[in-house]
Design a protein around this motif. Structure first.
Motif, short mmCIF file in Angstrom:
data_model
loop_
_atom_site.label_atom_id
_atom_site.label_comp_id
_atom_site.label_asym_id
_atom_site.label_seq_id
_atom_site.Cartn_x
_atom_site.Cartn_y
_atom_site.Cartn_z
N LEU A 28 -16.94 -5.61 6.03
CA LEU A 28 -15.50 -5.72 6.27
C LEU A 28 -14.85 -6.97 5.68
N PRO A 29 -15.51 -8.13 5.66
CA PRO A 29 -14.88 -9.29 5.03
C PRO A 29 -14.61 -9.11 3.53
N LYS A 30 -15.28 -8.15 2.91
CA LYS A 30 -15.09 -7.88 1.49
C LYS A 30 -14.00 -6.85 1.23
N LEU A 31 -13.42 -6.33 2.30
CA LEU A 31 -12.39 -5.31 2.21
C LEU A 31 -11.07 -5.81 2.76
N LYS A 32 -9.99 -5.22 2.32
CA LYS A 32 -8.66 -5.53 2.83
C LYS A 32 -8.19 -4.35 3.68
N ARG A 33 -7.84 -4.64 4.92
CA ARG A 33 -7.35 -3.58 5.81
C ARG A 33 -5.97 -3.14 5.33
N VAL A 34 -5.82 -1.83 5.12
CA VAL A 34 -4.56 -1.27 4.66
C VAL A 34 -3.74 -0.78 5.86
N GLY A 35 -4.39 -0.18 6.83
CA GLY A 35 -3.70 0.32 8.02
C GLY A 35 -4.50 1.42 8.69
N VAL A 36 -3.92 2.00 9.71
CA VAL A 36 -4.57 3.09 10.42
C VAL A 36 -4.20 4.40 9.74
N GLY A 37 -5.02 5.40 9.96
CA GLY A 37 -4.76 6.70 9.36
C GLY A 37 -5.51 7.78 10.11
N SER A 38 -5.35 8.98 9.63
CA SER A 38 -6.08 10.11 10.20
C SER A 38 -6.32 11.13 9.10
N ILE A 39 -7.27 12.00 9.36
CA ILE A 39 -7.64 13.05 8.42
C ILE A 39 -7.91 14.31 9.21
N ALA A 40 -7.59 15.45 8.63
CA ALA A 40 -7.91 16.71 9.28
C ALA A 40 -9.43 16.82 9.37
N GLY A 41 -9.93 16.92 10.56
CA GLY A 41 -11.37 16.99 10.75
C GLY A 41 -11.75 16.95 12.21
N ARG A 42 -13.01 17.19 12.44
CA ARG A 42 -13.55 17.23 13.81
C ARG A 42 -14.68 16.22 13.92
N LEU A 43 -14.59 15.32 14.89
CA LEU A 43 -15.63 14.33 15.14
C LEU A 43 -16.64 14.87 16.14
N PHE A 44 -17.89 14.52 15.94
CA PHE A 44 -18.93 14.83 16.92
C PHE A 44 -20.00 13.77 16.82
N GLY A 45 -20.89 13.73 17.78
CA GLY A 45 -21.94 12.73 17.81
C GLY A 45 -23.28 13.27 17.37
#
Length: 94
Positions: A28-45
């Motif tokens: 993460l220190p090597k990346l720049k946070r752009v913002g929050v977002g979402s994507i059509a999809g289903r999360l599972f564990g």
């Protein structure tokens, strides 16, 4: 931001926050946070012996959205960092 832009990442699980673990603290220190977002999809564990990992399925997720954080490569992001991310995610492109 184009969906196929290789300079951007969408993290929906353990890589969202530096408090999430060693991999996030390294990348993460090597990346720049752009913002929050979402994507059509289903999360599972996915269950492992001592952990549950988040996974995302894009197909068949009608009406469902997975929320996460968008990042852009920073000047310190290298090909080695990308290889590290690929190995962490167990992604091995042909």
């Amino acid at each position: 931001m184009a969906g196929d832009d290789p300079r951007h990442f969408f993290f929906y699980g353990t890589l969202q926050s530096e408090q999430s673990g060693e991999a996030a603290r390294l990348v993460l220190p090597k990346l720049k946070r752009v913002g929050v977002g979402s994507i059509a999809g289903r999360l599972f564990g996915i269950r492992a012996p001592h952990l549950t990992y988040p996974a995302l399925i894009l197909e068949g997720a009608t009406g469902q959205r997975a929320h996460g954080v968008c990042f852009e490569m920073g000047p310190d992001f290298t090909s080695a960092a990308l290889r590290f991310l690929d190995a962490y995610e167990e992604y091995y492109p042909d």
